[in-house]
Write a protein that holds these residues in place. Structure first.
Motif, mmCIF file in Angstrom:
data_model
loop_
_atom_site.group_PDB
_atom_site.id
_atom_site.type_symbol
_atom_site.label_atom_id
_atom_site.label_comp_id
_atom_site.label_asym_id
_atom_site.label_seq_id
_atom_site.Cartn_x
_atom_site.Cartn_y
_atom_site.Cartn_z
ATOM 1 N N ILE A 11 0.846 -1.196 0.000
ATOM 2 C CA ILE A 11 0.000 0.000 0.000
ATOM 3 C C ILE A 11 0.883 1.247 0.000
ATOM 4 O O ILE A 11 0.634 2.205 -0.744
ATOM 5 C CB ILE A 11 -0.962 -0.017 1.202
ATOM 6 C CG1 ILE A 11 -1.979 -1.150 1.042
ATOM 7 C CG2 ILE A 11 -1.661 1.330 1.368
ATOM 8 C CD1 ILE A 11 -2.768 -1.466 2.298
ATOM 9 N N GLY A 12 1.933 1.227 0.819
ATOM 10 C CA GLY A 12 2.852 2.361 0.890
ATOM 11 C C GLY A 12 3.514 2.659 -0.445
ATOM 12 O O GLY A 12 3.697 3.823 -0.817
ATOM 13 N N PHE A 13 3.882 1.602 -1.180
ATOM 14 C CA PHE A 13 4.481 1.779 -2.508
ATOM 15 C C PHE A 13 3.566 2.612 -3.393
ATOM 16 O O PHE A 13 3.975 3.604 -3.992
ATOM 17 C CB PHE A 13 4.746 0.409 -3.151
ATOM 18 C CG PHE A 13 5.185 0.478 -4.590
ATOM 19 C CD1 PHE A 13 6.521 0.635 -4.906
ATOM 20 C CD2 PHE A 13 4.262 0.393 -5.627
ATOM 21 C CE1 PHE A 13 6.930 0.709 -6.224
ATOM 22 C CE2 PHE A 13 4.657 0.463 -6.946
ATOM 23 C CZ PHE A 13 6.004 0.624 -7.253
ATOM 24 N N GLY A 73 12.284 -9.021 -4.162
ATOM 25 C CA GLY A 73 12.892 -9.341 -5.452
ATOM 26 C C GLY A 73 12.076 -8.799 -6.611
ATOM 27 O O GLY A 73 12.603 -8.143 -7.520
ATOM 28 N N TYR A 74 10.773 -9.030 -6.571
ATOM 29 C CA TYR A 74 9.914 -8.567 -7.660
ATOM 30 C C TYR A 74 9.758 -7.054 -7.645
ATOM 31 O O TYR A 74 9.663 -6.413 -8.693
ATOM 32 C CB TYR A 74 8.552 -9.273 -7.618
ATOM 33 C CG TYR A 74 8.612 -10.616 -8.285
ATOM 34 C CD1 TYR A 74 8.283 -10.768 -9.624
ATOM 35 C CD2 TYR A 74 9.057 -11.744 -7.594
ATOM 36 C CE1 TYR A 74 8.365 -11.991 -10.260
ATOM 37 C CE2 TYR A 74 9.150 -12.980 -8.222
ATOM 38 C CZ TYR A 74 8.807 -13.097 -9.550
ATOM 39 O OH TYR A 74 8.906 -14.304 -10.170
ATOM 40 N N GLY A 79 9.947 -2.640 -10.224
ATOM 41 C CA GLY A 79 9.586 -1.335 -9.678
ATOM 42 C C GLY A 79 9.762 -0.190 -10.657
ATOM 43 O O GLY A 79 8.874 0.651 -10.819
ATOM 44 N N HIS A 80 10.907 -0.149 -11.339
ATOM 45 C CA HIS A 80 11.169 0.952 -12.267
ATOM 46 C C HIS A 80 10.148 0.974 -13.400
ATOM 47 O O HIS A 80 9.626 2.032 -13.762
ATOM 48 C CB HIS A 80 12.587 0.847 -12.828
ATOM 49 C CG HIS A 80 12.930 1.947 -13.768
ATOM 50 N ND1 HIS A 80 13.168 3.228 -13.342
ATOM 51 C CD2 HIS A 80 13.045 1.966 -15.121
ATOM 52 C CE1 HIS A 80 13.417 3.998 -14.392
ATOM 53 N NE2 HIS A 80 13.351 3.248 -15.481
ATOM 54 N N SER A 81 9.832 -0.197 -13.942
ATOM 55 C CA SER A 81 8.867 -0.225 -15.045
ATOM 56 C C SER A 81 7.457 0.122 -14.555
ATOM 57 O O SER A 81 6.679 0.726 -15.299
ATOM 58 C CB SER A 81 8.885 -1.573 -15.771
ATOM 59 O OG SER A 81 8.621 -2.629 -14.895
#
Length: 190
Positions: A11-13, A73-74, A79-81
């Motif tokens: 959620i924070g992401f 890991g995922y 994350g960048h994409s």
């Protein structure tokens, strides 16, 4: 407790990402938005620290610890994409940017896309497995880390299943869906 921390980090992401994009585009606070977007990986640091503290405190590794390694890991690999995906949509919606790029629908571009995504999944699996093995070494007790070693097989299975998608696209590439009776209509202009 660790499952709750994983959920809070997920959620924070999205909250930090949305705040960064909202500051960047609708509010026109470019520096603030960039600073918030740079904070997105800090969510992963919180999860990693919580996991290590829990294990160092004597906890027996469980499903949550393995899930935390997989999430990290995922999150690092994709994350960048995901940030780029969201940024393109916000830029288009709030700043008059170009329409977001979609994934290619067919042909060699689609095959390259699928293999690139599989490469990210392979990186994610390698990172997650590395974290799992580091946690096993950190604890140093096979009885307390049995659940972590089980995750190695799970992640390998997920990657093996994921590999079917690019292999399928390589062997049987998709064809354009909108093919008319007259091929001259779809010929590039001269």
């Amino acid at each position: 407790m660790l499952i709750a921390v994983i959920a809070a980090c997920e959620i924070g992401f999205w909250v930090v990402l949305a705040a960064g994009l909202a500051a960047r585009y609708p509010l026109r606070l470019r520096r603030t938005g960039t600073a918030l977007l740079l904070c997105v990986p800090l969510v992963d640091v919180v999860l990693l620290a919580t996991t290590v503290i829990d294990l160092r405190g004597g906890a027996t590794a469980g499903t949550g610890h393995g899930l935390a390694a997989a999430y990290l890991g995922y999150s690092v690999a994709f994350g960048h994409s995901m940030v780029r995906w969201a940024d393109e949509r916000f830029a288009h919606r709030f700043a008059g940017g170009p329409p977001p790029r979609g994934k290619p629908g067919y042909g060699s571009a689609r095959v390259r896309y699928e293999w690139r995504e599989f490469g990210k999944a392979a990186l994610a699996t390698a990172l997650a497995c590395g974290l799992l093995l580091a946690m096993v070494a950190l604890v140093g007790d096979a009885d307390r880390t049995e659940a972590l070693t089980a995750w190695l097989g799970r992640l390998g299975t997920v990657l093996a299943i994921w590999s079917l998608w690019p292999i399928t696209h390589t062997l049987w590439p998709a064809k354009p869906k909108d093919v008319s009776q007259d091929p001259a209509e779809h010929a590039p202009p001269r």
